[in-house]
Scaffold this motif. Structure first.
Motif, PDB file in Angstrom:
ATOM      1  N   GLU A   1     130.964  84.401   0.914  1.00 16.08           N
ATOM      2  CA  GLU A   1     129.839  84.011   0.189  1.00 16.08           C
ATOM      3  C   GLU A   1     129.486  84.985  -1.083  1.00 16.08           C
ATOM      4  OE1 GLU A   1     127.480  82.271   4.360  1.00 16.08           O
ATOM      5  OE2 GLU A   1     127.224  84.364   3.614  1.00 16.08           O
ATOM      6  N   GLN A   2     129.465  86.173  -0.814  1.00 19.71           N
ATOM      7  CA  GLN A   2     129.377  87.018  -2.066  1.00 19.71           C
ATOM      8  C   GLN A   2     130.015  86.546  -3.443  1.00 19.71           C
ATOM      9  OE1 GLN A   2     129.699  91.189  -1.500  1.00 19.71           O
ATOM     10  NE2 GLN A   2     128.857  91.192   0.505  1.00 19.71           N
ATOM     11  N   VAL A   3     131.504  86.174  -2.920  1.00 23.42           N
ATOM     12  CA  VAL A   3     132.351  85.733  -4.075  1.00 23.42           C
ATOM     13  C   VAL A   3     131.922  84.449  -4.645  1.00 23.42           C
ATOM     14  CG1 VAL A   3     134.828  84.985  -4.679  1.00 23.42           C
ATOM     15  CG2 VAL A   3     134.405  86.838  -3.123  1.00 23.42           C
ATOM     16  N   VAL A   4     131.523  83.436  -3.902  1.00 26.82           N
ATOM     17  CA  VAL A   4     131.107  82.164  -4.527  1.00 26.82           C
ATOM     18  C   VAL A   4     129.638  82.362  -4.766  1.00 26.82           C
ATOM     19  CG1 VAL A   4     132.863  81.143  -2.961  1.00 26.82           C
ATOM     20  CG2 VAL A   4     130.577  81.274  -2.289  1.00 26.82           C
ATOM     21  N   ALA A   5     128.889  82.921  -4.515  1.00 19.31           N
ATOM     22  CA  ALA A   5     127.342  82.627  -5.018  1.00 19.31           C
ATOM     23  C   ALA A   5     127.078  82.553  -6.192  1.00 19.31           C
ATOM     24  CB  ALA A   5     126.653  84.276  -4.337  1.00 19.31           C
ATOM     25  N   PRO A   6     127.739  83.090  -7.181  1.00 23.24           N
ATOM     26  CA  PRO A   6     127.272  82.544  -8.463  1.00 23.24           C
ATOM     27  C   PRO A   6     127.822  81.137  -8.615  1.00 23.24           C
ATOM     28  CG  PRO A   6     128.740  84.595  -8.840  1.00 23.24           C
ATOM     29  CD  PRO A   6     128.622  83.994  -7.160  1.00 23.24           C
ATOM     30  N   LEU A   7     128.779  80.807  -8.202  1.00 14.56           N
ATOM     31  CA  LEU A   7     129.158  79.169  -8.578  1.00 14.56           C
ATOM     32  C   LEU A   7     128.173  78.629  -7.983  1.00 14.56           C
ATOM     33  CD1 LEU A   7     130.945  77.231  -9.522  1.00 14.56           C
ATOM     34  CD2 LEU A   7     132.419  77.626  -7.594  1.00 14.56           C
ATOM     35  N   ALA A   8     127.631  78.951  -6.402  1.00 13.28           N
ATOM     36  CA  ALA A   8     127.100  78.143  -5.508  1.00 13.28           C
ATOM     37  C   ALA A   8     125.385  78.076  -5.939  1.00 13.28           C
ATOM     38  CB  ALA A   8     126.895  78.792  -4.048  1.00 13.28           C
ATOM     39  N   ARG A   9     124.970  79.093  -6.875  1.00 10.97           N
ATOM     40  CA  ARG A   9     123.911  78.703  -7.441  1.00 10.97           C
ATOM     41  C   ARG A   9     123.777  77.802  -8.718  1.00 10.97           C
ATOM     42  NH1 ARG A   9     123.577  84.711  -6.452  1.00 10.97           N
ATOM     43  NH2 ARG A   9     124.586  85.060  -8.551  1.00 10.97           N
ATOM     44  N   GLN A  10     124.680  77.286  -9.234  1.00 10.22           N
ATOM     45  CA  GLN A  10     124.838  76.334 -10.216  1.00 10.22           C
ATOM     46  C   GLN A  10     124.383  74.785  -9.825  1.00 10.22           C
ATOM     47  OE1 GLN A  10     128.771  76.244 -12.272  1.00 10.22           O
ATOM     48  NE2 GLN A  10     128.419  78.648 -12.468  1.00 10.22           N
ATOM     49  N   ARG A  11     123.928  74.132 -10.390  1.00  9.55           N
ATOM     50  CA  ARG A  11     123.275  72.778  -9.921  1.00  9.55           C
ATOM     51  C   ARG A  11     124.257  71.589 -10.307  1.00  9.55           C
ATOM     52  NH1 ARG A  11     117.890  72.954  -8.731  1.00  9.55           N
ATOM     53  NH2 ARG A  11     116.918  74.963  -9.314  1.00  9.55           N
ATOM     54  N   GLY A  12     124.322  70.643  -9.432  1.00  8.03           N
ATOM     55  CA  GLY A  12     124.876  69.504  -9.854  1.00  8.03           C
ATOM     56  C   GLY A  12     126.024  69.267  -8.540  1.00  8.03           C
ATOM     57  N   MET A  13     126.457  68.036  -8.458  1.00 10.90           N
ATOM     58  CA  MET A  13     127.556  67.533  -7.672  1.00 10.90           C
ATOM     59  C   MET A  13     128.678  68.193  -7.789  1.00 10.90           C
ATOM     60  SD  MET A  13     126.057  66.081  -5.213  1.00 10.90           S
ATOM     61  CE  MET A  13     127.818  65.484  -4.467  1.00 10.90           C
ATOM     62  N   ASP A  14     128.940  68.360  -9.350  1.00  9.71           N
ATOM     63  CA  ASP A  14     130.411  69.110  -9.544  1.00  9.71           C
ATOM     64  C   ASP A  14     130.517  70.264  -9.179  1.00  9.71           C
ATOM     65  OD1 ASP A  14     131.154  66.586 -10.632  1.00  9.71           O
ATOM     66  OD2 ASP A  14     130.554  67.158 -12.799  1.00  9.71           O
ATOM     67  N   SER A  15     129.384  70.952  -9.390  1.00  9.41           N
ATOM     68  CA  SER A  15     129.521  72.472  -8.653  1.00  9.41           C
ATOM     69  C   SER A  15     129.656  72.766  -7.503  1.00  9.41           C
ATOM     70  CB  SER A  15     128.130  73.199  -9.274  1.00  9.41           C
ATOM     71  OG  SER A  15     127.947  74.421  -8.681  1.00  9.41           O
ATOM     72  N   ARG A  16     128.907  71.726  -6.867  1.00  8.84           N
ATOM     73  CA  ARG A  16     128.983  71.780  -5.246  1.00  8.84           C
ATOM     74  C   ARG A  16     130.521  71.638  -4.781  1.00  8.84           C
ATOM     75  NH1 ARG A  16     125.663  67.940  -0.962  1.00  8.84           N
ATOM     76  NH2 ARG A  16     126.542  68.742   0.868  1.00  8.84           N
ATOM     77  N   ALA A  17     131.198  70.402  -5.304  1.00 11.96           N
ATOM     78  CA  ALA A  17     132.334  70.195  -5.093  1.00 11.96           C
ATOM     79  C   ALA A  17     133.464  71.458  -5.122  1.00 11.96           C
ATOM     80  CB  ALA A  17     132.928  68.992  -5.740  1.00 11.96           C
ATOM     81  N   ARG A  18     133.193  72.145  -6.434  1.00 11.13           N
ATOM     82  CA  ARG A  18     134.024  73.311  -6.663  1.00 11.13           C
ATOM     83  C   ARG A  18     133.843  74.363  -5.713  1.00 11.13           C
ATOM     84  NH1 ARG A  18     132.112  72.020 -12.125  1.00 11.13           N
ATOM     85  NH2 ARG A  18     130.900  74.083 -12.245  1.00 11.13           N
ATOM     86  N   THR A  19     132.520  74.422  -5.399  1.00 15.06           N
ATOM     87  CA  THR A  19     132.196  75.675  -4.456  1.00 15.06           C
ATOM     88  C   THR A  19     132.947  75.270  -3.146  1.00 15.06           C
ATOM     89  OG1 THR A  19     130.107  76.008  -5.453  1.00 15.06           O
ATOM     90  CG2 THR A  19     130.223  76.748  -3.143  1.00 15.06           C
ATOM     91  N   GLU A  20     132.934  74.220  -2.616  1.00 14.73           N
ATOM     92  CA  GLU A  20     133.617  73.677  -1.352  1.00 14.73           C
ATOM     93  C   GLU A  20     134.953  73.987  -1.357  1.00 14.73           C
ATOM     94  OE1 GLU A  20     132.513  69.844  -0.585  1.00 14.73           O
ATOM     95  OE2 GLU A  20     130.497  70.084   0.046  1.00 14.73           O
ATOM     96  N   ASP A  21     135.692  73.589  -2.678  1.00 16.72           N
ATOM     97  CA  ASP A  21     137.145  73.855  -2.567  1.00 16.72           C
ATOM     98  C   ASP A  21     137.476  75.556  -2.625  1.00 16.72           C
ATOM     99  OD1 ASP A  21     137.529  71.355  -2.802  1.00 16.72           O
ATOM    100  OD2 ASP A  21     137.727  70.938  -4.975  1.00 16.72           O
ATOM    101  N   ARG A  22     136.619  76.245  -3.407  1.00 17.27           N
ATOM    102  CA  ARG A  22     136.777  77.714  -3.579  1.00 17.27           C
ATOM    103  C   ARG A  22     136.729  78.453  -2.168  1.00 17.27           C
ATOM    104  NH1 ARG A  22     136.054  80.767  -7.870  1.00 17.27           N
ATOM    105  NH2 ARG A  22     137.069  78.744  -9.129  1.00 17.27           N
TER     106      ARG A  22
END
Length: 246
Positions: free
Chosen positions: A203-224
């Motif tokens: 969760e610490q590693v993906v936190a910066p990506l998770a804070r971004q908005r948009g469906m694309d960011s959410r998909a990248r977060t899930e894959d990461r």
């Protein structure tokens, strides 16, 4: 020689595949390629020694997946749907406003079924709804063991606290098998503690990506998250293996 056989006529090691892809995809790693294999997106042959043997079609398929992720921000589950449709000779589902890269050659399906490797974190068990009775029966355990698993935080009900999901079932099955070796739920608290710590790190590693908005960011977060989780599981298994080897 068939197209599939021709594509396999020259094989590449995973290191050679990495070298071929690295110029176009600088961030790709051997771990990433192994993760995509575990997700069923590429399926190299195996030598008798166990080494992976990638063909030209495997490299083509990896290039498609990496391009779809990088340029179109597609989650792996959507990419896999497209590849599965192509493999079966169907038109892949349409994505409004998004044009996919050139499709790879269809993968040959063996015996009329897709021989996909086991997925590390591919299936989402949250859609299943099992009652307490169904969970006990399907897992092959008794109600007392389930009570203990719940008391130690290893299994919990979802869906309004009255149903269990597929993940709970798999945990209960595994705990039941371990019980056959004399390991009781109280002995498994260490696994729960270790898993919670790994979750915190991821969760610490993906936190910066998770804070971004948009469906694309959410998909990248899930894959990461899935990729990091798969790596964590592999490391855990190797550490246990090394420890037992001593």
């Amino acid at each position: 020689m068939s197209g599939a056989a021709s594509a396999r006529s020259h094989s590449f090691s995973i290191g050679e595949v990495l070298a071929r892809l690295r110029a176009e995809f600088p961030d790709v790693t051997i771990s990433k390629i192994r993760f995509l294999e575990a997700e069923g997106l590429v399926e190299p042959q195996r030598a008798p020694s166990g080494y992976r043997k990638f063909g030209h079609d495997d490299i083509e398929r990896l290039r498609f997946v990496l391009t779809a992720q990088r340029d179109h921000y597609l989650p792996l589950r959507v990419i896999k749907d497209h590849l599965d449709a192509l493999d079966r000779g169907f038109e892949p589902p349409q994505l409004p406003g998004r044009a996919l890269p050139s499709a790879p050659s269809p993968r040959v399906l063996l015996g009329g079924a897709d021989q996909v490797g086991a997925e590390a974190f591919g299936a989402n068990g949250s859609d299943a709804r099992l009652s307490r009775k169904e969970l006990v029966e399907d897992a092959g355990i008794d109600s007392d063991l389930l009570d203990q698993l719940e008391s130690y935080g290893l299994v919990s009900a979802r869906h309004g606290r009255d149903h269990y999901d597929e993940d709970a079932l798999e945990i209960a099955k595994t705990a039941g098998e371990l019980a056959g070796f004399g390991l009781e739920p109280r002995h498994l608290r260490a696994f729960r503690t270790a898993a919670d710590r790994e979750v915190g790190l991821i969760e610490q590693v993906v936190a910066p990506l998770a804070r971004q908005r948009g469906m694309d960011s959410r998909a990248r977060t899930e894959d990461r998250i899935r990729e990091l989780a798969a790596l964590a599981v592999r490391l855990h298994a190797l550490l246990v293996k090394t420890g037992l080897g001593r």
